[in-house]
Design an enzyme around this catalytic site. Structure first.
Site, short mmCIF file in Angstrom:
data_model
loop_
_atom_site.label_atom_id
_atom_site.label_comp_id
_atom_site.label_asym_id
_atom_site.label_seq_id
_atom_site.Cartn_x
_atom_site.Cartn_y
_atom_site.Cartn_z
N TYR A 99 0.84 -1.20 0.00
CA TYR A 99 0.00 0.00 0.00
C TYR A 99 0.88 1.25 0.00
O TYR A 99 0.64 2.20 -0.76
CB TYR A 99 -0.92 -0.01 1.22
CG TYR A 99 -1.80 1.21 1.34
CD1 TYR A 99 -2.98 1.32 0.62
CD2 TYR A 99 -1.45 2.27 2.20
CE1 TYR A 99 -3.80 2.43 0.74
CE2 TYR A 99 -2.25 3.38 2.32
CZ TYR A 99 -3.43 3.46 1.60
OH TYR A 99 -4.23 4.57 1.70
N GLY A 148 -2.34 10.74 8.26
CA GLY A 148 -2.08 9.46 8.91
C GLY A 148 -3.36 8.64 8.94
O GLY A 148 -4.03 8.47 7.92
#
Length: 216
Positions: free
Chosen positions: A132, A163
């Site tokens: 990812y 985040g």
């Protein structure tokens, strides 16, 4: 860039962060907000215009660019976490395909803006999310290249890094998360202010600063 009265397309707009982007655009006075989704029936907000769009399908990308010819803001939000090939197909190749298809549309409409939803994992990586992170790092590199390439036509290219966001993708994460609404608000504030990069949280700001830190 002025958002009020504008026309936007948000990919992956039927849930999570994409839905938050779409709502925020409507609330800020966008004239039209196209919701790019695989299943148009999944868009329940009557203020949005559903558009069938799988960013990994070249024919659907081309059709969306044809149909949404009045767009002056493209938000590449669609993303997946899972198997490496699918991550790269959606997070990188899908972003590239949409950017290529809509760059001429944005140029015809005065330049506008192109926003790529990236991640703190564009900057750093961990074993559990290595593939990812690789797809997001590739998308970050693409974003930097697009910024240079589209500058001449007057298109603002914005990279957004965050985040953990409180969406289905991070449902199993127990660490602190930011809300989709905060990400959308900070991103649109950045677009309005002409920023080329939005670092949503301390995690992203710290990771970006760490890229230029002198090793101990």
């Amino acid at each position: 860039m002025r958002l009020e009265g504008g026309v936007a397309l948000v990919t992956g707009a039927n849930r999570g962060l994409g839905a938050a982007f779409a709502r925020a655009l409507v609330e800020r006075g966008a004239k039209t907000v196209y919701a790019g989704v695989r299943d148009p029936a999944s868009v329940r907000d009557p203020r949005l215009v559903p558009v069938r769009l799988d960013v990994t399908d070249p024919a659907q990308v081309a059709a969306a660019a044809e149909r949404c010819g009045d767009v002056d803001l493209l938000i590449n939000n669609a993303g997946v976490l899972g198997e490496a090939e699918r991550e790269m197909a959606t997070n990188y190749h899908g972003t590239l395909a949409m950017s290529r298809a809509f760059a001429p549309v944005l140029a015809r409409n005065g330049g506008g803006a192109l926003v790529n939803m990236l991640s703190v994992l564009s900057f750093i990586t961990f074993p559990q999310v290595a593939t990812y992170a690789a797809s997001k790092a590739a998308a970050w590199s693409l974003t930097n290249a697009l910024r240079q390439e589209l500058r001449e036509q007057g298109t603002l290219v914005v990279g957004v890094h965050a985040g953990y966001i409180d969406t289905e993708m991070a449902a199993r994460v127990t660490a602190p998360k930011v809300s989709p609404e905060l990400v959308a608000a900070m991103t649109l504030d950045g677009v309005a202010a002409g920023l080329t990069e939005v670092l949503v949280d301390e995690l992203s700001r710290g990771a970006k600063a760490g890229l230029s830190a002198v090793p101990a």
